[in-house]
Design an enzyme around this catalytic site. Structure first.
Site, PDB file in Angstrom:
ATOM      1  CE  LYS A  11      19.081  96.584 -51.389  1.00 51.92           C
ATOM      2  NZ  LYS A  11      18.463  95.289 -50.986  1.00 51.92           N
ATOM      3  CE1 TYR A  51      16.606  93.612 -55.849  1.00 49.08           C
ATOM      4  CE2 TYR A  51      15.511  95.699 -55.402  1.00 49.08           C
ATOM      5  CZ  TYR A  51      16.577  94.831 -55.216  1.00 49.08           C
ATOM      6  OH  TYR A  51      17.612  95.204 -54.381  1.00 49.08           O
ATOM      7  CG  PHE A  59      11.108  88.622 -50.834  1.00 51.59           C
ATOM      8  CD1 PHE A  59      11.770  89.435 -51.739  1.00 51.59           C
ATOM      9  CD2 PHE A  59      11.427  87.270 -50.815  1.00 51.59           C
ATOM     10  CE1 PHE A  59      12.718  88.924 -52.612  1.00 51.59           C
ATOM     11  CE2 PHE A  59      12.374  86.739 -51.686  1.00 51.59           C
ATOM     12  CZ  PHE A  59      13.025  87.579 -52.583  1.00 51.59           C
ATOM     13  NE  ARG A  87      26.229  89.138 -54.057  1.00 53.32           N
ATOM     14  CZ  ARG A  87      24.888  89.121 -54.018  1.00 53.32           C
ATOM     15  NH1 ARG A  87      24.180  90.124 -54.531  1.00 53.32           N
ATOM     16  NH2 ARG A  87      24.245  88.133 -53.453  1.00 53.32           N
ATOM     17  CB  THR A  93      20.673  88.369 -48.412  1.00 50.28           C
ATOM     18  OG1 THR A  93      21.356  88.000 -49.608  1.00 50.28           O
ATOM     19  CG2 THR A  93      19.409  89.125 -48.749  1.00 50.28           C
ATOM     20  NE  ARG A 104      23.040  93.288 -48.087  1.00 58.20           N
ATOM     21  CZ  ARG A 104      22.837  92.544 -49.162  1.00 58.20           C
ATOM     22  NH1 ARG A 104      23.442  91.378 -49.281  1.00 58.20           N
ATOM     23  NH2 ARG A 104      22.037  92.955 -50.118  1.00 58.20           N
ATOM     24  CG  ASN A 114      19.416  93.961 -47.641  1.00 56.40           C
ATOM     25  OD1 ASN A 114      19.152  94.912 -48.362  1.00 56.40           O
ATOM     26  ND2 ASN A 114      19.458  92.717 -48.068  1.00 56.40           N
ATOM     27  CG  HIS A 117      21.506  95.579 -55.701  1.00 57.39           C
ATOM     28  ND1 HIS A 117      20.967  94.325 -55.856  1.00 57.39           N
ATOM     29  CD2 HIS A 117      22.132  95.863 -56.876  1.00 57.39           C
ATOM     30  CE1 HIS A 117      21.240  93.888 -57.086  1.00 57.39           C
ATOM     31  NE2 HIS A 117      21.947  94.808 -57.727  1.00 57.39           N
ATOM     32  CD  GLU A 128      21.650  94.004 -61.100  1.00 53.64           C
ATOM     33  OE1 GLU A 128      22.654  94.463 -60.490  1.00 53.64           O
ATOM     34  OE2 GLU A 128      20.995  93.028 -60.689  1.00 53.64           O
TER      35      GLU A 128
HETATM   36  P1  RTP Z   1      20.310  92.450 -53.583  1.00 55.47           P
HETATM   37  O1  RTP Z   1      19.764  91.835 -54.861  1.00 55.47           O
HETATM   38  O2  RTP Z   1      19.434  93.551 -53.025  1.00 55.47           O
HETATM   39  O3  RTP Z   1      21.744  92.838 -53.718  1.00 55.47           O
HETATM   40  O4  RTP Z   1      20.334  91.342 -52.455  1.00 55.47           O
HETATM   41  P2  RTP Z   1      20.793  89.831 -52.571  1.00 55.47           P
HETATM   42  O5  RTP Z   1      21.317  89.532 -53.946  1.00 55.47           O
HETATM   43  O6  RTP Z   1      21.699  89.592 -51.414  1.00 55.47           O
HETATM   44  O7  RTP Z   1      19.416  89.091 -52.341  1.00 55.47           O
HETATM   45  P3  RTP Z   1      18.290  88.632 -53.408  1.00 55.47           P
HETATM   46  O8  RTP Z   1      18.050  87.180 -53.212  1.00 55.47           O
HETATM   47  O9  RTP Z   1      18.629  89.130 -54.782  1.00 55.47           O
HETATM   48  O10 RTP Z   1      17.021  89.415 -52.873  1.00 55.47           O
HETATM   49  C1  RTP Z   1      16.810  90.781 -53.180  1.00 55.47           C
HETATM   50  C2  RTP Z   1      16.374  91.501 -51.937  1.00 55.47           C
HETATM   51  O11 RTP Z   1      15.096  91.012 -51.544  1.00 55.47           O
HETATM   52  C3  RTP Z   1      15.019  91.002 -50.136  1.00 55.47           C
HETATM   53  N1  RTP Z   1      14.740  89.652 -49.667  1.00 55.47           N
HETATM   54  N2  RTP Z   1      13.884  89.402 -48.743  1.00 55.47           N
HETATM   55  N3  RTP Z   1      12.228  88.114 -46.843  1.00 55.47           N
HETATM   56  C4  RTP Z   1      13.053  87.383 -47.598  1.00 55.47           C
HETATM   57  O12 RTP Z   1      13.140  86.188 -47.509  1.00 55.47           O
HETATM   58  C5  RTP Z   1      13.895  88.087 -48.560  1.00 55.47           C
HETATM   59  N4  RTP Z   1      14.755  87.517 -49.365  1.00 55.47           N
HETATM   60  C6  RTP Z   1      15.302  88.523 -50.091  1.00 55.47           C
HETATM   61  C7  RTP Z   1      16.327  91.472 -49.569  1.00 55.47           C
HETATM   62  O13 RTP Z   1      16.200  92.838 -49.205  1.00 55.47           O
HETATM   63  C8  RTP Z   1      17.288  91.310 -50.729  1.00 55.47           C
HETATM   64  O14 RTP Z   1      18.321  92.255 -50.653  1.00 55.47           O
HETATM   65 MG    MG Z   2      20.214  89.973 -55.680  1.00 52.30          MG
END
Ligand code: RTP
Ligand code: MG
Length: 142
Positions: A11, A51, A59, A87, A93, A104, A114, A117, A128
């Site tokens: 990122k 996304y 968010f 992962r 996250t 991370r 963070n 991805h 994706e």
């Molecule tokens: P990613 O998709 O980026 O790999 O991250 P992830 O699976 O660990 O998390 P995901 O639930 O898919 O959320 C995508 C991205 O959104 C941001 N986020 N912010 N403020 C919040 O509560 C929140 N929750 C998620 C994070 O940057 C996350 O990587």
């Molecule tokens: Mg995700």
């Protein structure tokens, strides 16, 4: 265990910290091969589409804004159990909850910035990877 492919994104925060090489080295040291890679500047449409599953989340706007704030590196990682392995290398996250030694924990500064991805399932990985790469851009080793 099956050989899988997963999509990884370095990122804008991690690209800005000059950490591309260190992050790629972690994938390779863990036995994953980088079979496709390119640097891109995402626009609102490309980041928003990526996304789309989070479109209704509070968010979402900040997430798209962050993902377009600078260049990213998109990669396809290939190897045994690649989706879960990536992962695990990434960590939680929220970097405050990420295990020591994860990407991370070492490079992320907040839940928004963070660092990386990684696809979260086989279905997400297929979608994706196709979102960013033509088949001809993926170069598995023989
Ligand atoms: P990613 O998709 O980026 O790999 O991250 P992830 O699976 O660990 O998390 P995901 O639930 O898919 O959320 C995508 C991205 O959104 C941001 N986020 N912010 N403020 C919040 O509560 C929140 N929750 C998620 C994070 O940057 C996350 O990587
Ligand atoms: Mg995700």
């Amino acid at each position: 265990m099956a050989v899988e492919r997963t999509l990884s994104i370095i990122k804008p925060d991690a690209v800005g910290k000059n950490a591309i090489g260190e992050i790629m080295a972690r994938f390779e040291k863990a036995g994953l091969q980088i079979v496709a890679a390119k640097m891109l500047q995402l626009d609102d449409a490309k980041a928003g589409g990526f996304y789309a599953e989070h479109k209704e989340r509070p968010f979402y706007k900040d997430l798209v804004g962050f993902m377009t704030s600078g260049p990213v590196v998109v990669q396809v990682l290939e190897g045994e159990n690649a989706i879960l392995k990536n992962r695990e290398l990434m960590g939680a996250t929220n970097p405050k909850e990420a295990d020591a030694g994860t990407i991370r924990a070492d490079f992320a500064s907040s839940i928004d910035a963070n660092a990386v991805h990684g696809s979260d399932s086989a279905e997400s990985a297929a979608r994706e990877i196709a979102y960013f790469f033509e088949t001809s851009e993926i170069c598995p080793r023989g």
